[in-house]
Design a protein around this motif. Structure first.
Motif, mmCIF file in Angstrom:
data_model
loop_
_atom_site.group_PDB
_atom_site.id
_atom_site.type_symbol
_atom_site.label_atom_id
_atom_site.label_comp_id
_atom_site.label_asym_id
_atom_site.label_seq_id
_atom_site.Cartn_x
_atom_site.Cartn_y
_atom_site.Cartn_z
ATOM 1 N N LEU A 517 31.499 -73.107 -46.026
ATOM 2 C CA LEU A 517 31.059 -73.716 -47.279
ATOM 3 C C LEU A 517 30.494 -72.640 -48.196
ATOM 4 O O LEU A 517 29.869 -71.673 -47.731
ATOM 5 C CB LEU A 517 29.973 -74.767 -47.032
ATOM 6 C CG LEU A 517 30.383 -76.130 -46.482
ATOM 7 C CD1 LEU A 517 29.151 -77.021 -46.342
ATOM 8 C CD2 LEU A 517 31.422 -76.814 -47.358
ATOM 9 N N LYS A 518 30.727 -72.824 -49.500
ATOM 10 C CA LYS A 518 30.146 -71.952 -50.512
ATOM 11 C C LYS A 518 29.491 -72.801 -51.587
ATOM 12 O O LYS A 518 29.891 -73.952 -51.815
ATOM 13 C CB LYS A 518 31.229 -71.066 -51.138
ATOM 14 C CG LYS A 518 31.887 -70.090 -50.178
ATOM 15 C CD LYS A 518 32.971 -69.276 -50.896
ATOM 16 C CE LYS A 518 33.642 -68.297 -49.924
ATOM 17 N NZ LYS A 518 34.729 -67.521 -50.611
ATOM 18 N N ASN A 519 28.495 -72.241 -52.239
ATOM 19 C CA ASN A 519 27.823 -72.911 -53.364
ATOM 20 C C ASN A 519 27.348 -74.310 -52.979
ATOM 21 O O ASN A 519 27.692 -75.321 -53.608
ATOM 22 C CB ASN A 519 28.751 -72.984 -54.590
ATOM 23 C CG ASN A 519 29.240 -71.624 -55.018
ATOM 24 O OD1 ASN A 519 28.471 -70.667 -55.054
ATOM 25 N ND2 ASN A 519 30.541 -71.525 -55.326
ATOM 26 N N ILE A 520 26.576 -74.378 -51.923
ATOM 27 C CA ILE A 520 26.121 -75.665 -51.400
ATOM 28 C C ILE A 520 25.142 -76.308 -52.372
ATOM 29 O O ILE A 520 24.246 -75.645 -52.917
ATOM 30 C CB ILE A 520 25.461 -75.472 -50.022
ATOM 31 C CG1 ILE A 520 26.499 -74.975 -49.018
ATOM 32 C CG2 ILE A 520 24.830 -76.764 -49.521
ATOM 33 C CD1 ILE A 520 25.897 -74.517 -47.715
ATOM 34 N N ASP A 521 25.299 -77.581 -52.583
ATOM 35 C CA ASP A 521 24.356 -78.378 -53.369
ATOM 36 C C ASP A 521 23.247 -78.847 -52.428
ATOM 37 O O ASP A 521 23.395 -79.837 -51.709
ATOM 38 C CB ASP A 521 25.087 -79.565 -53.997
ATOM 39 C CG ASP A 521 24.193 -80.379 -54.923
ATOM 40 O OD1 ASP A 521 22.963 -80.212 -54.870
ATOM 41 O OD2 ASP A 521 24.743 -81.200 -55.684
#
Length: 617
Positions: A517-521
């Protein structure tokens, strides 16, 4: 009953089929059996304060209902009264047998009735069984690609066969015919879904060859909907028409009637079709093609016009529903999607998906065309909900309005729109949502436990002992699936089973799904959708990024399908929607841990249908 084509002998007043004379054979049924064990209706019941048990239904009163040049209809009834409480199932049962002029065979149906003032009971199974002559009927056909010469019942006896993990499965060690040596015989290898149980039976290949077939032109009286699995034909030679059973579902599909609950249902008619080929016809398997043609004739004639019972509802008294089903999933398509080959049905009112556990009343199902249009005809009067599910989409649809069917009605429901569960875009997915685990990796069977029919067969999951292959593939560590590099068709075992430790103990298993995962909220939740095709005395625990943490989700104990042992690739459908806090996820690699901890049997486990991980809305 004799129409010049076939002669059927029944005991009076029991209503047991003791003989079927056809095409020069004095009796197609097993003459070595007692008369009561040849052709009969039976049931398995339980009651309050009593064990109940298996009951071959015998009538106590015989009556000729119709007798003319076109039709014979016989009735064998059994009435219940309070003096029988605890000794007999509290039902009035009327078994009917019908023979028509010029018809190659006969029909049978029955009316079961429980009066309001009678005691509570449960009905675990009811069916029709025919036991054919073992020296004549050796070739069995269930579907186009599931037919073969079968072993003899003698081959299953202790001196010739070895019982395996359960008594239905027998390894043929010293069969009378050597060609079957080393094969496994198990009646559950020949189960079918209700929608596919249309015609099955046996062929006597001696010239002139003869076929014995059970034709089911409608499934309205079967329980559990189109995907419910039931037995068909098996070594005996035996042919069954099963109407109620707990197979592949467990207790959820056992109807339980309370005191004060009135109930009446018509099971059947089922057509017992007999055919034969001439000496000039060298291929007795032509009889299977002819039986399929006759099945189409029977289906086109449904609802039948001839049954004399007022409880059997004729065509003009039934109604019809027409409509179209669409799907709205903005993450798949901005426009509406036609529900291609979706299942649409009417069943008693209930919650969405309740039809798969409904086991008392009638159900009426069809499939949509590629544009989503559907037409359900021949519906008995009453109140229904309209239900649907569509391969390719998770969850269940239910039309909000109750549909009331009256005699002769045509009801058009405008475009119905199903919005399947969805919060955000798909980040990754495993499998295909079709309520089956068939797309996952099904291993080759142990060479010691082969059924040759299923070698190089699309239904390879029907081989015996596949559950034992997991521990051989993963002797020390459990399955690890890496999103982006693993292939679910090769790397996802068809069932999350227990691991055998020694001859008497088993342990639970924990599967891992690794994903990037990238740029997790971190401020919102992600959604994990887990659709389960079958569960047997199992539990699903889910953890993220810490295998030793308390589970963020547990299903609790679920399922009694027994699909692993009985070579089914699905049972009852479950859908779990799990919120995963963004704060629990990591930049880079993450791991989901799927644990099935229950471990007292080799047959406990979960078959997954489909898993999807969604971004926040």
């Amino acid at each position: 009953m004799d129409n010049g084509i076939a002669r059927v002998t029944l005991s009076k007043p029991d209503g047991i089929v003791t003989g079927i004379e056809y095409n020069g054979i004095d009796n197609l049924l097993e003459v070595l059996n007692e008369e009561v064990n040849r052709g009969y209706w039976d049931l398995v019941w339980g009651g309050s304060g009593t064990a109940g048990g298996f009951d071959v239904i015998k009538g106590s009163n015989f009556e000729v209902i119709v007798k003319n040049e076109e039709q014979i209809e016989l009735s064998f009834t059994r009435k219940w009264d309070p003096s029988q409480e605890g000794k007999a199932v509290p039902l009035n049962i009327d078994k009917r047998f019908v023979m028509l002029s010029g018809s190659s065979g006969f029909y049978t149906y029955a009316i079961y009735e429980h009066l309001k003032e009678w005691p509570a009971f449960s009905l675990a199974e009811t069916r029709i069984a025919f036991k054919l002559r073992k020296e004549k009927f050796h070739y069995m056909a269930v579907t186009d690609d599931r037919q073969r010469f079968m072993p003899l019942p003698d081959d299953r006896l202790p001196d010739r066969g070895q019982a395996l993990a359960y008594p239905e499965a027998v390894l043929l060690v010293n069969p009378l015919e050597s060609q079957f040596k080393g094969e496994v015989d198990d009646k559950y290898q020949y189960s079918c879904e209700n929608k596919d149980i249309t015609v099955h039976g046996w062929i006597c290949t001696e010239q002139p060859s003869v076929g014995f077939w059970l034709i089911t032109p409608s499934h309205e009286y079967r329980t559990g909907g189109p995907q419910k699995q039931n037995l068909t034909s098996h070594v005996g030679p035996t042919a069954l028409a099963v109407f109620i059973s707990a197979h592949y579902t467990g207790e959820d599909l056992v109807p339980k009637f309370s005191e004060g609950e009135a109930w009446k249902k018509v099971f059947g008619p089922v057509f017992v079709y007999l055919n034969s080929s001439t000496d000039d016809d060298n291929d007795p398997l032509w009889l299977w093609q002819d039986a399929k043609s006759q099945m189409n004739v029977e289906a086109e004639s449904w609802p039948y016009s001839f049954p004399a019972s007022d409880d059997y509802v004729k065509t003009e008294q039934r109604g019809n529903v027409v409509g179209r089903l669409l799907v709205q999933d903005r993450y798949v398509d901005k426009d509406f999607i036609a529900a291609n080959r979706g299942y649409v049905g009417l069943a008693v009112p209930g919650a969405a998906g309740s039809w798969q556990r409904e086991c008392k009343e009638y159900q009426f199902w069809t499939r949509t065309d590629e544009e989503g249009f559907f037409y359900i005809s021949g519906i008995r009067p009453g109140q229904y909900n309209l239900y649907a599910w569509i391969p390719g989409f998770i969850g269940d649809y239910k039309y909000d309005d109750v549909i009331t069917i009256t005699s002769g009605c045509y009801i058009y429901v405008e475009d119905l729109v199903y919005q399947p569960p969805r919060n955000g875009a798909t980040l990754w997915e495993i499998g295909f949502p079709d309520r089956s685990a068939a797309e996952f990796y099904v291993p080759d069977p142990n060479p010691k436990y082969i059924n040759n029919l299923y070698q190089n067969h699309p239904d390879r999951f029907r081989q015996y002992g596949l559950w034992e292959r997991y521990a051989e593939l993963y002797p020390d560590k459990d399955l690890v699936y890496v999103v982006g590099s693993s292939d679910y068709r090769k790397d996802w075992f068809y069932a999350q089973v227990t691991r055998k430790k020694d001859n008497k103990t088993y342990q639970g298993t924990t599967w891992q799904i690794k994903f990037e995962l990238k740029n997790i909220d971190k401020n919102h939740s992600y959604t994990l959708r887990v659709a389960i095709a079958s569960a047997t005395f199992s539990e699903l625990q889910i953890r993220v990024n810490n295998a030793n943490a308390s589970p963020m989700f547990t299903s609790g104990l679920i399922g009694r399908d027994n699909s692993i042992a009985r070579h089914g690739i699905h049972g009852l459908y479950w859908l779990f929607n799990v919120e995963v806090a963004g704060s629990k996820l990591l930049e880079g690699e993450n791991t989901l841990f799927l644990t099935q901890p229950r471990s007292t049997s080799p047959f406990q486990g979960i078959m997954y249908d489909y898993i999807r991980f969604e971004a926040p809305s």
